[in-house]
Design a protein around this motif. Structure first.
Motif, mmCIF file in Angstrom:
data_model
loop_
_atom_site.group_PDB
_atom_site.id
_atom_site.type_symbol
_atom_site.label_atom_id
_atom_site.label_comp_id
_atom_site.label_asym_id
_atom_site.label_seq_id
_atom_site.Cartn_x
_atom_site.Cartn_y
_atom_site.Cartn_z
ATOM 1 N N ASP A 1 0.980 -0.754 -0.045
ATOM 2 C CA ASP A 1 -0.063 -0.209 -0.170
ATOM 3 C C ASP A 1 0.639 1.707 0.274
ATOM 4 O O ASP A 1 0.466 2.227 0.623
ATOM 5 C CB ASP A 1 -0.789 0.073 1.128
ATOM 6 C CG ASP A 1 -1.609 0.807 1.097
ATOM 7 O OD1 ASP A 1 -2.288 1.633 0.252
ATOM 8 O OD2 ASP A 1 -2.688 1.735 2.761
ATOM 9 N N ILE A 2 1.709 1.447 -0.681
ATOM 10 C CA ILE A 2 2.626 2.615 -1.395
ATOM 11 C C ILE A 2 1.571 3.354 -2.840
ATOM 12 O O ILE A 2 2.388 3.067 -3.294
ATOM 13 C CB ILE A 2 4.253 2.009 -1.304
ATOM 14 C CG1 ILE A 2 4.745 0.697 -0.508
ATOM 15 C CG2 ILE A 2 5.347 3.935 -1.274
ATOM 16 C CD1 ILE A 2 4.489 1.206 0.526
ATOM 17 N N PRO A 3 0.988 4.439 -2.360
ATOM 18 C CA PRO A 3 0.416 5.209 -2.695
ATOM 19 C C PRO A 3 1.471 6.407 -3.904
ATOM 20 O O PRO A 3 0.714 6.314 -5.216
ATOM 21 C CB PRO A 3 -1.225 6.506 -2.740
ATOM 22 C CG PRO A 3 -0.078 6.707 -0.416
ATOM 23 C CD PRO A 3 1.181 4.889 -0.972
ATOM 24 N N ARG A 4 2.343 6.097 -3.960
ATOM 25 C CA ARG A 4 3.705 6.864 -4.576
ATOM 26 C C ARG A 4 4.554 6.476 -5.359
ATOM 27 O O ARG A 4 5.150 7.259 -5.524
ATOM 28 C CB ARG A 4 3.828 8.416 -4.364
ATOM 29 C CG ARG A 4 1.984 9.135 -4.427
ATOM 30 C CD ARG A 4 2.616 10.820 -4.074
ATOM 31 N NE ARG A 4 1.223 11.019 -3.473
ATOM 32 C CZ ARG A 4 0.485 11.810 -1.883
ATOM 33 N NH1 ARG A 4 1.074 11.164 -0.892
ATOM 34 N NH2 ARG A 4 -0.411 12.092 -1.960
ATOM 35 N N GLY A 5 5.000 4.898 -5.056
ATOM 36 C CA GLY A 5 5.873 4.707 -5.323
ATOM 37 C C GLY A 5 6.413 3.755 -4.482
ATOM 38 O O GLY A 5 6.626 3.942 -3.400
ATOM 39 N N GLY A 6 7.033 2.601 -5.065
ATOM 40 C CA GLY A 6 7.401 1.373 -3.744
ATOM 41 C C GLY A 6 9.107 1.875 -3.742
ATOM 42 O O GLY A 6 9.894 2.135 -3.075
ATOM 43 N N ILE A 7 9.792 1.439 -4.675
ATOM 44 C CA ILE A 7 11.653 1.289 -5.003
ATOM 45 C C ILE A 7 12.167 2.230 -5.553
ATOM 46 O O ILE A 7 11.508 1.920 -7.108
ATOM 47 C CB ILE A 7 12.075 -0.039 -4.786
ATOM 48 C CG1 ILE A 7 11.743 -0.656 -3.622
ATOM 49 C CG2 ILE A 7 13.529 0.048 -4.824
ATOM 50 C CD1 ILE A 7 11.939 -2.899 -4.083
ATOM 51 N N GLY A 8 12.667 3.058 -5.459
ATOM 52 C CA GLY A 8 12.717 4.656 -6.714
ATOM 53 C C GLY A 8 14.652 4.658 -6.745
ATOM 54 O O GLY A 8 15.430 4.243 -5.701
ATOM 55 N N VAL A 9 14.825 4.575 -8.010
ATOM 56 C CA VAL A 9 16.369 4.538 -8.876
ATOM 57 C C VAL A 9 16.499 6.050 -9.104
ATOM 58 O O VAL A 9 15.938 5.770 -9.790
ATOM 59 C CB VAL A 9 17.149 3.218 -8.516
ATOM 60 C CG1 VAL A 9 17.823 3.525 -9.554
ATOM 61 C CG2 VAL A 9 16.521 2.532 -8.178
ATOM 62 N N GLY A 10 17.085 6.688 -8.509
ATOM 63 C CA GLY A 10 17.353 8.438 -9.585
ATOM 64 C C GLY A 10 15.922 9.414 -8.853
ATOM 65 O O GLY A 10 15.110 9.026 -7.982
ATOM 66 N N ASN A 11 16.175 10.446 -9.130
ATOM 67 C CA ASN A 11 14.937 10.871 -7.905
ATOM 68 C C ASN A 11 15.502 12.727 -8.892
ATOM 69 O O ASN A 11 15.913 13.076 -9.857
ATOM 70 C CB ASN A 11 15.351 10.921 -7.109
ATOM 71 C CG ASN A 11 14.467 12.035 -6.350
ATOM 72 O OD1 ASN A 11 13.040 11.623 -6.929
ATOM 73 N ND2 ASN A 11 13.758 11.761 -4.557
ATOM 74 N N THR A 12 14.018 13.406 -9.058
ATOM 75 C CA THR A 12 14.166 14.939 -9.296
ATOM 76 C C THR A 12 14.206 15.911 -8.320
ATOM 77 O O THR A 12 14.006 15.346 -7.043
ATOM 78 C CB THR A 12 13.023 15.274 -10.145
ATOM 79 O OG1 THR A 12 11.762 15.388 -8.873
ATOM 80 C CG2 THR A 12 12.709 14.734 -11.685
ATOM 81 N N GLY A 13 14.491 16.822 -8.244
ATOM 82 C CA GLY A 13 14.293 18.022 -7.235
ATOM 83 C C GLY A 13 16.264 18.536 -6.686
ATOM 84 O O GLY A 13 17.079 18.422 -7.190
ATOM 85 N N GLY A 14 15.370 19.362 -5.706
ATOM 86 C CA GLY A 14 16.791 19.577 -4.738
ATOM 87 C C GLY A 14 17.636 21.056 -5.236
ATOM 88 O O GLY A 14 16.929 21.093 -6.445
ATOM 89 N N THR A 15 18.758 21.806 -5.019
ATOM 90 C CA THR A 15 18.557 22.903 -5.313
ATOM 91 C C THR A 15 19.783 22.381 -6.468
ATOM 92 O O THR A 15 20.930 22.073 -5.810
ATOM 93 C CB THR A 15 19.069 23.432 -3.944
ATOM 94 O OG1 THR A 15 18.042 23.547 -3.574
ATOM 95 C CG2 THR A 15 19.459 24.836 -4.116
ATOM 96 N N PRO A 16 20.149 23.403 -7.680
ATOM 97 C CA PRO A 16 21.100 23.669 -7.958
ATOM 98 C C PRO A 16 22.598 24.200 -7.122
ATOM 99 O O PRO A 16 21.930 25.037 -6.180
ATOM 100 C CB PRO A 16 20.988 24.300 -9.125
ATOM 101 C CG PRO A 16 20.328 24.039 -9.269
ATOM 102 C CD PRO A 16 19.003 23.933 -8.145
ATOM 103 N N PRO A 17 23.554 24.242 -7.607
ATOM 104 C CA PRO A 17 24.390 22.953 -7.992
ATOM 105 C C PRO A 17 23.690 21.523 -8.278
ATOM 106 O O PRO A 17 24.558 20.564 -8.361
ATOM 107 C CB PRO A 17 25.470 23.342 -8.754
ATOM 108 C CG PRO A 17 25.663 23.776 -7.349
ATOM 109 C CD PRO A 17 25.233 24.128 -6.889
ATOM 110 N N ASN A 18 23.634 21.715 -6.672
ATOM 111 C CA ASN A 18 23.898 19.747 -6.683
ATOM 112 C C ASN A 18 22.192 19.089 -6.561
ATOM 113 O O ASN A 18 21.469 18.582 -5.638
ATOM 114 C CB ASN A 18 24.246 19.655 -5.207
ATOM 115 C CG ASN A 18 25.747 20.092 -4.367
ATOM 116 O OD1 ASN A 18 26.331 19.278 -5.945
ATOM 117 N ND2 ASN A 18 25.980 20.479 -4.129
#
Length: 831
Positions: free
Chosen positions: A476-493
């Motif tokens: 019952d994971i409504p927005r994703g189970g196991i994720g590899v890679g991601n968006t977001g964060g603050t540049p430059p990192n």
């Protein structure tokens, strides 16, 4: 000693004036003399200690929160001072305001700089000038920065007067990277670079005495008393090998460490903390992270060999909870961290075990393991984070290195940390377990994730690599189970791709949107032997979702009974990247292999929307409500498994028993596995006058340009049988019907005994399989030539014991619990 340092300083100063007179004004990139510091202290710190400002490393810092916090330098003797060079953490994106005071004796202070701001455009040293004067002590008082009230200095140089004005060095922003001769790790999980296994040690044993916190004044009642001082006194009184014991009770934590206002409790080398029971010992923090953003209940900086067990860490938070990952909870509170494990001056914390504890009512992470290795979190429970919004809120366990810097070979590299046998309970957790920032060869196993709202296990898209995720249960994971890679964060990192070689296997995911997702160009992920099942919501979910996931292997996964609207078992598509960060991570999938997966009873099967060098082969796709397979790029060979057509799978016996048809008496039992007999039992007596054979028929209507065909049967030996060889024939008669066929009406079967008729005319010998295992074993037979020659609308096969071996062989048939073992014809079509 101080006289020697002072003499050395005078010599250095004389040399500096000589060089200045000879060469004129010095350029910023040249070495410029600054006074050596013999001691540095600070009002407080948050684990980023004041000594970090002396190493000329712009990636380390002293940090303290609050207006008026200070850091102070002792030159050892009186010197003539002209100006300071200061570097500030994140100095290129925010400005910092400081006072500077000087003193000859450390008691009387003279303010020489008042409320001066840094430029906000540089991470390097900036000059802070004042009238030349004599002093021994220098104090910098912080007034926060343009974003918050934190004071963070990365480097400090104290200069003598310069007749040409204040000139500071240009410190190199060093990315130390891996140690040049460090052996790289090559196998995922707990394996050394030479692939020998690492075995985590047992929790640190108690070899000394047990020290009761109540003996130091701790109060077991939930009241206004502060138990922090008593607990820290007990820890300080302990010797290596001792344990500090907490009887059942409520411990109110209000105070902090003397020089670290962000921590209630400091841990100590080789000193365990043990509660009487997990539910009976409550440590209640009064931290509010809105007031102390980096607050921690327990802190270990560069500590080793200790165990924390049998207690609950909670807080006085009594606000409203939120399940919305798109917004931060305005009522969030509690400490930022439950247990904070990190390095100190480059030396990691290691061999720390967190066992049988509950952590709740925290804002950022229950346990944070940073720049440290060989630590274990086990049998723990994480729940009720006070925030699940962006910016690092609501993580159960976080494992991380240094943002943007690979520490391979350094002491504080992040590896061999283990999270196991723990429970992560939503909905008030954003991520259950998170790995990021070049952390590698960590293990996440045998955990349960229930209702966690956003990627229960998250490889966070900052080059984490060779981590192993196995034998976990996600439900019952409504927005994703196991994720590899991601968006977001603050540049430059900002986030992007995970590193290579992460290994995700033998996990069970139930009702989980985008069960396993690989995105943003994360390379070389291995996804195998996972079970993804029973996804009913939300619409358009995916079992395995590959977006710009080069080199991914998807093998031997079972994706079954997912009936959410628009669900796809395996979905391969282009990644648009992080549109908020310039499309970072965008691209198409390349060099992907999807093979031997079983997709049964789903809304849709496999969809390929974009990519190059995509290979889809030997996958079983059955009982799909919508589309079995859609390929929109059309440049690869496609393998798929055909199941026997309806009414075209039969086991019959002479003279007229039909074992393959439905039996109403069995259906009425209500057990779906009893609708049909479990196995086809193929055998005969020694005379051949009695026997049982099997027929299979496959529909070929929708197939063109067949490249190869393979008949697969899963079987095992029956009772009192060690080995039986079965002959396989292709027959041309496709008119038989499952519900009416018997020995008397079967095509190509002799009327008096077990024999095959019409050989070379209407029946063709294709080969044999030998069943000689008591456990279910897959047997494969190449039938390409027969299918190419005679396969038009349908094709039939006959299997029999023609040698009179008088043994039982069980061939799996139709029951639902073994449907992945049912007979199948694997067809590969030409590109």
């Amino acid at each position: 000693m101080k006289k020697s340092i002072a003499l050395f300083s005078l010599i250095c100063l004389s040399l500096w004036f000589c060089l200045s007179a000879r060469h004129g004004s010095l350029q910023a990139e040249e070495s410029i003399f600054h006074y050596p510091v013999i001691d540095v202290t600070a009002s407080v710190h948050d684990g980023n200690v004041p000594e970090n400002t002396l190493d000329d490393n712009l990636s380390t810092r002293w940090s303290a929160q609050g207006i008026g916090q200070w850091i102070q330098y002792d030159l050892g003797s009186r010197q003539q001072l002209g100006y300071l060079g200061l570097g500030f953490y994140n100095g290129d994106i925010r400005s910092t305001t400081v006072d500077i005071e000087l003193s000859i004796d450390g008691e009387e202070w003279n303010k020489v700089v008042e409320q001066q701001e840094s430029s906000g455009t540089s991470i390097n040293l900036e000059a802070f000038d004042f009238a030349d004067q004599e002093a021994r002590f220098v104090r910098i008082i912080g007034y926060g920065n343009s974003r918050n009230d934190w004071n963070s200095i990365t480097a400090a140089h104290i200069y003598p007067p310069n007749p040409d004005g204040p000139i500071v060095e240009e410190l190199e922003a060093i990315d130390p990277g891996p140690v040049p001769d460090a052996d790289p790790f090559t196998k995922a999980g707990l394996y050394y670079p030479d692939k020998t296994p690492y075995t985590p040690p047992s929790p640190h044993p108690v070899t000394g005495k047990t020290i009761h916190v109540t003996d130091f004044g701790a109060d077991l009642r939930d009241n206004s008393n502060d138990d922090t001082l008593a607990i820290n006194a007990a820890i300080q009184a302990a010797e290596p090998g001792d344990e500090v014991y907490f009887p059942n009770g409520t411990y109110n934590l209000k105070g902090t460490m003397e020089n670290d206002f962000t921590s209630h409790i400091y841990l100590k080398d080789e000193v365990n903390l043990r509660g009487e029971t997990k539910t009976g010992v409550l440590l209640i923090s009064d931290f509010d992270m809105r007031e102390v953003p980096n607050s921690k209940v327990m802190t270990a900086y560069g500590k080793k060999d200790l165990t924390i067990s049998n207690l609950t860490i909670t807080s006085t938070f009594d606000g409203n909870y939120s399940e919305n990952p798109s917004e931060n909870n305005p009522d969030r509170g509690g400490p930022a961290y439950g247990i904070f494990i990190a390095d100190s001056a480059g030396q990691p914390s290691h061999h720390i075990t967190v066992s049988n504890i509950t952590i709740e009512k925290f804002q950022r992470m229950g346990v944070r393991i940073e720049k440290s290795n060989r630590n274990t979190v086990e049998h723990a429970t994480f729940k009720n984070a006070t925030d699940v919004g962006g910016g690092g809120a609501g993580y159960g366990v976080g494992i991380q290195g240094i943002q943007g810097i690979d520490r391979l070979g350094h002491a504080n590299d992040t590896y061999f940390n283990v999270v196991k046998n723990s429970h992560f309970e939503g909905p008030y957790l954003r991520h259950g377990t998170l790995i990021q920032n070049y952390a590698h060869n960590n293990l996440v196993e045998h955990n349960t994730y229930q209702g966690v709202i956003h990627d229960a296990v998250d490889l966070h898209g900052q080059r984490e690599y060779l981590n192993e995720i196995r034998h976990n249960h996600l439900d019952d994971i409504p927005r994703g189970g196991i994720g590899v890679g991601n968006t977001g964060g603050t540049p430059p990192n900002s986030h992007s791709a995970s590193g290579s070689g992460n290994y995700i296997h033998h996990n069970t995911l139930k009702d989980t949107r985008d069960g396993i997702i690989v995105m943003m160009g994360s390379p070389g992920t291995v996804i195998e032997n996972n079970k993804i099942m029973h996804t009913s919501t939300p619409p358009n979910a995916k079992g395995i979702y590959l977006l710009n996931a080069p080199g991914t292997l998807v093998k031997n996964n079972k994706i079954v009974n997912n009936n959410a609207e628009g669900f796809w078992g395996i979905f391969i598509a282009e990644d648009d990247g992080d549109t908020r960060n310039g499309g970072k991570g965008a691209g198409i999938p390349k060099n992907i292999l999807v093979e031997k997966n079983k997709l049964i009873g789903n809304t849709n099967g496999i969809r390929v929307e974009a990519g190059k060098e995509i290979t889809i082969k030997d996958n079983i796709i059955r009982r799909t409500a919508g589309e079995d397979y859609i390929n929109l790029i059309g440049d690869e060979s496609i393998s798929q498994a055909l199941v026997p057509s309806d009414d075209a799978l039969i086991d019959f016996e002479k003279p007229d028993v039909n074992y393959g048809v439905m039996d109403q008496d069995l259906i009425d039992t209500g057990d779906p596995d009893r609708n049909f007999y479990k196995y086809f039992n193929i055998k005969q007596n020694s005379a051949g006058s009695k026997g049982r054979m099997a027929l299979y028929q496959f529909d070929l209507h929708d197939l063109e340009e067949i490249e190869s065909a393979e008949l697969q049967l899963t079987g095992k030996t029956g009772s009192n049988t060690s080995s039986v060889t079965l002959a396989v024939y292709g027959i041309l008669n496709n008119e038989w019907q499952e519900d009416t066929i018997t020995w008397r009406s079967a095509p190509n079967v002799g009327s008096e005994k077990v024999e095959i008729t019409g050989i070379g005319d209407s029946a063709f010998y294709l080969g044999a399989i030998t069943v000689d295992q008591s456990e279910p074993t897959l047997h494969e037979l190449d039938v390409t030539a027969f299918v190419e020659e005679y396969g038009t609308e349908a094709i039939s096969f006959l299997v029999a014991d023609i040698q009179g071996q008088n043994g039982n062989v069980n061939i799996y048939s139709k029951e639902e619990t073994n449907e992945t073992r049912s007979p199948a014809l694997y067809i590969t079509t030409k590109p």
